[in-house]
Design a protein around this motif. Structure first.
Motif, PDB file in Angstrom:
ATOM      1  N   ARG A  69       0.800  -1.227   0.000  1.00 38.93           N
ATOM      2  CA  ARG A  69       0.000   0.000   0.000  1.00 38.93           C
ATOM      3  C   ARG A  69       0.830   1.274   0.000  1.00 38.93           C
ATOM      4  O   ARG A  69       0.305   2.346  -0.309  1.00 38.93           O
ATOM      5  CB  ARG A  69      -0.986  -0.001   1.171  1.00 38.93           C
ATOM      6  CG  ARG A  69      -0.348  -0.068   2.548  1.00 38.93           C
ATOM      7  CD  ARG A  69      -1.422  -0.324   3.598  1.00 38.93           C
ATOM      8  NE  ARG A  69      -0.880  -0.400   4.948  1.00 38.93           N
ATOM      9  CZ  ARG A  69      -0.297  -1.475   5.460  1.00 38.93           C
ATOM     10  NH1 ARG A  69      -0.160  -2.582   4.723  1.00 38.93           N
ATOM     11  NH2 ARG A  69       0.147  -1.466   6.702  1.00 38.93           N
ATOM     12  N   SER A  70       2.117   1.176   0.326  1.00 43.38           N
ATOM     13  CA  SER A  70       2.959   2.379   0.283  1.00 43.38           C
ATOM     14  C   SER A  70       3.327   2.768  -1.150  1.00 43.38           C
ATOM     15  O   SER A  70       3.781   3.883  -1.388  1.00 43.38           O
ATOM     16  CB  SER A  70       4.248   2.155   1.088  1.00 43.38           C
ATOM     17  OG  SER A  70       5.018   1.103   0.541  1.00 43.38           O
ATOM     18  N   HIS A  71       3.103   1.857  -2.106  1.00 45.42           N
ATOM     19  CA  HIS A  71       3.354   2.164  -3.518  1.00 45.42           C
ATOM     20  C   HIS A  71       2.217   3.049  -4.033  1.00 45.42           C
ATOM     21  O   HIS A  71       1.036   2.766  -3.804  1.00 45.42           O
ATOM     22  CB  HIS A  71       3.432   0.889  -4.352  1.00 45.42           C
ATOM     23  CG  HIS A  71       4.637   0.050  -4.050  1.00 45.42           C
ATOM     24  ND1 HIS A  71       5.678  -0.103  -4.940  1.00 45.42           N
ATOM     25  CD2 HIS A  71       4.976  -0.676  -2.954  1.00 45.42           C
ATOM     26  CE1 HIS A  71       6.607  -0.889  -4.410  1.00 45.42           C
ATOM     27  NE2 HIS A  71       6.194  -1.249  -3.203  1.00 45.42           N
ATOM     28  N   TRP A  72       2.552   4.075  -4.777  1.00 43.27           N
ATOM     29  CA  TRP A  72       1.539   5.038  -5.226  1.00 43.27           C
ATOM     30  C   TRP A  72       0.453   4.409  -6.078  1.00 43.27           C
ATOM     31  O   TRP A  72      -0.702   4.847  -6.077  1.00 43.27           O
ATOM     32  CB  TRP A  72       2.206   6.187  -5.992  1.00 43.27           C
ATOM     33  CG  TRP A  72       2.812   5.771  -7.311  1.00 43.27           C
ATOM     34  CD1 TRP A  72       4.091   5.375  -7.536  1.00 43.27           C
ATOM     35  CD2 TRP A  72       2.138   5.685  -8.572  1.00 43.27           C
ATOM     36  NE1 TRP A  72       4.284   5.054  -8.863  1.00 43.27           N
ATOM     37  CE2 TRP A  72       3.089   5.245  -9.526  1.00 43.27           C
ATOM     38  CE3 TRP A  72       0.830   5.952  -8.995  1.00 43.27           C
ATOM     39  CZ2 TRP A  72       2.772   5.047 -10.857  1.00 43.27           C
ATOM     40  CZ3 TRP A  72       0.514   5.755 -10.337  1.00 43.27           C
ATOM     41  CH2 TRP A  72       1.486   5.316 -11.255  1.00 43.27           C
ATOM     42  N   TRP A  73       0.795   3.362  -6.825  1.00 45.97           N
ATOM     43  CA  TRP A  73      -0.183   2.755  -7.724  1.00 45.97           C
ATOM     44  C   TRP A  73      -1.062   1.712  -7.028  1.00 45.97           C
ATOM     45  O   TRP A  73      -2.008   1.195  -7.614  1.00 45.97           O
ATOM     46  CB  TRP A  73       0.514   2.118  -8.923  1.00 45.97           C
ATOM     47  CG  TRP A  73       1.566   1.110  -8.560  1.00 45.97           C
ATOM     48  CD1 TRP A  73       2.871   1.349  -8.243  1.00 45.97           C
ATOM     49  CD2 TRP A  73       1.399  -0.310  -8.476  1.00 45.97           C
ATOM     50  NE1 TRP A  73       3.531   0.178  -7.958  1.00 45.97           N
ATOM     51  CE2 TRP A  73       2.653  -0.859  -8.100  1.00 45.97           C
ATOM     52  CE3 TRP A  73       0.316  -1.158  -8.681  1.00 45.97           C
ATOM     53  CZ2 TRP A  73       2.836  -2.233  -7.909  1.00 45.97           C
ATOM     54  CZ3 TRP A  73       0.507  -2.525  -8.508  1.00 45.97           C
ATOM     55  CH2 TRP A  73       1.761  -3.047  -8.126  1.00 45.97           C
ATOM     56  N   GLN A  77      -1.816   1.967  -3.117  1.00 46.46           N
ATOM     57  CA  GLN A  77      -2.515   2.713  -2.071  1.00 46.46           C
ATOM     58  C   GLN A  77      -3.507   1.822  -1.310  1.00 46.46           C
ATOM     59  O   GLN A  77      -3.100   0.819  -0.748  1.00 46.46           O
ATOM     60  CB  GLN A  77      -3.170   3.952  -2.683  1.00 46.46           C
ATOM     61  CG  GLN A  77      -2.145   4.912  -3.297  1.00 46.46           C
ATOM     62  CD  GLN A  77      -2.771   6.185  -3.828  1.00 46.46           C
ATOM     63  OE1 GLN A  77      -3.738   6.687  -3.288  1.00 46.46           O
ATOM     64  NE2 GLN A  77      -2.199   6.707  -4.913  1.00 46.46           N
ATOM     65  N   ASP A  78      -4.780   2.152  -1.325  1.00 46.85           N
ATOM     66  CA  ASP A  78      -5.740   1.392  -0.509  1.00 46.85           C
ATOM     67  C   ASP A  78      -6.578   0.409  -1.326  1.00 46.85           C
ATOM     68  O   ASP A  78      -7.666   0.007  -0.912  1.00 46.85           O
ATOM     69  CB  ASP A  78      -6.665   2.344   0.253  1.00 46.85           C
ATOM     70  CG  ASP A  78      -7.500   3.223  -0.675  1.00 46.85           C
ATOM     71  OD1 ASP A  78      -7.196   3.270  -1.881  1.00 46.85           O
ATOM     72  OD2 ASP A  78      -8.448   3.865  -0.172  1.00 46.85           O
ATOM     73  N   TRP A  79      -6.062  -0.016  -2.492  1.00 46.86           N
ATOM     74  CA  TRP A  79      -6.838  -0.943  -3.317  1.00 46.86           C
ATOM     75  C   TRP A  79      -7.062  -2.291  -2.647  1.00 46.86           C
ATOM     76  O   TRP A  79      -8.105  -2.922  -2.842  1.00 46.86           O
ATOM     77  CB  TRP A  79      -6.174  -1.117  -4.685  1.00 46.86           C
ATOM     78  CG  TRP A  79      -6.729  -0.149  -5.682  1.00 46.86           C
ATOM     79  CD1 TRP A  79      -6.141   0.995  -6.123  1.00 46.86           C
ATOM     80  CD2 TRP A  79      -7.998  -0.222  -6.319  1.00 46.86           C
ATOM     81  NE1 TRP A  79      -6.963   1.648  -7.004  1.00 46.86           N
ATOM     82  CE2 TRP A  79      -8.113   0.922  -7.138  1.00 46.86           C
ATOM     83  CE3 TRP A  79      -9.056  -1.117  -6.269  1.00 46.86           C
ATOM     84  CZ2 TRP A  79      -9.251   1.178  -7.912  1.00 46.86           C
ATOM     85  CZ3 TRP A  79     -10.190  -0.861  -7.048  1.00 46.86           C
ATOM     86  CH2 TRP A  79     -10.269   0.264  -7.843  1.00 46.86           C
TER      87      TRP A  79
END
Length: 203
Positions: free
Chosen positions: A156-160, A162-164
């Motif tokens: 989730r720290s990856h911009w692509w 996130q909270d998916w």
């Protein structure tokens, strides 16, 4: 819920069929990463989750519970060739393959905790049968993507990402609630992970 599931399906389809072949042309020679020990055991909670999904698969396809799943393939190779939806055997094999890919995704996430690549094999190898199952709110299909959402949650720290991961699990939970508490219990572990109630790979 429907919007999230449709968006998730679109995201998965972007890496299957024509989308996968297009990506192959862009990333020449890219191959699905594999865990160094693909037959290794998982931490207890993850192993229990996968075992439960295999049990559900065996209940649905009793004649094909030991049917060999397809192997992981590189981008550009049509991994869906065996999955034409024409028989129960094809469906059984498709779901068995997705289960194998999910376990590999877990092993990869443990082995390479900060690599966004660990999320790719499961999405890129998603059979059409499972995608169709998502559209129909199929229990096994929803549970499978909930497991994959755990991997996304670790990224989730990856911009692509996130909270998916959280969105997918919550959407699956809402879809499963129609079938009652027993259906929701199937994804108890992914729910606990995204809620921060358990450590993702904790024993």
């Amino acid at each position: 819920t429907g919007t999230i599931i449709r968006a998730g399906i679109a995201h998965l389809e972007a890496t299957t069929g024509d989308g996968r072949r297009n990506l192959d042309r862009t990333i020449s020679g890219f191959i699905f990463p594999l865990p160094s020990q693909p037959h290794a055991g998982l931490p207890f909670a993850a192993e229990s989750f996968v075992t439960r999904l295999y049990a559900l698969h065996g209940t649905r396809f009793p004649a094909f519970s030991d049917f060999p799943p397809p192997t992981l393939r590189p981008f550009g190779v049509d991994a869906n060739g065996i999955d034409d939806g024409s028989s129960i055997a094809a469906d059984a094999r498709a779901y068995a393959g997705a289960l194998r890919h999910l376990k590999h995704a877990f092993l990869l996430a443990i082995e390479h905790p900060n690599s966004g690549l660990v999320a790719i094999p499961f999405a890129g190898s998603m059979p059409r049968t499972v995608l169709e199952g998502l559209r129909k709110r199929d229990i096994l299909a929803l549970a499978l993507v909930s497991g994959w959402a755990v991997v996304l949650h670790t990224l989730r720290s990856h911009w692509w990402v996130q909270d998916w991961g959280e969105k997918i699990v919550r959407a699956a939970e809402e879809a499963l609630e129609i079938g009652g508490p027993n259906m929701v219990e199937l994804i108890a572990w992914p729910r606990a992970v995204i809620r921060g109630e358990v450590e993702v790979w904790g024993q």
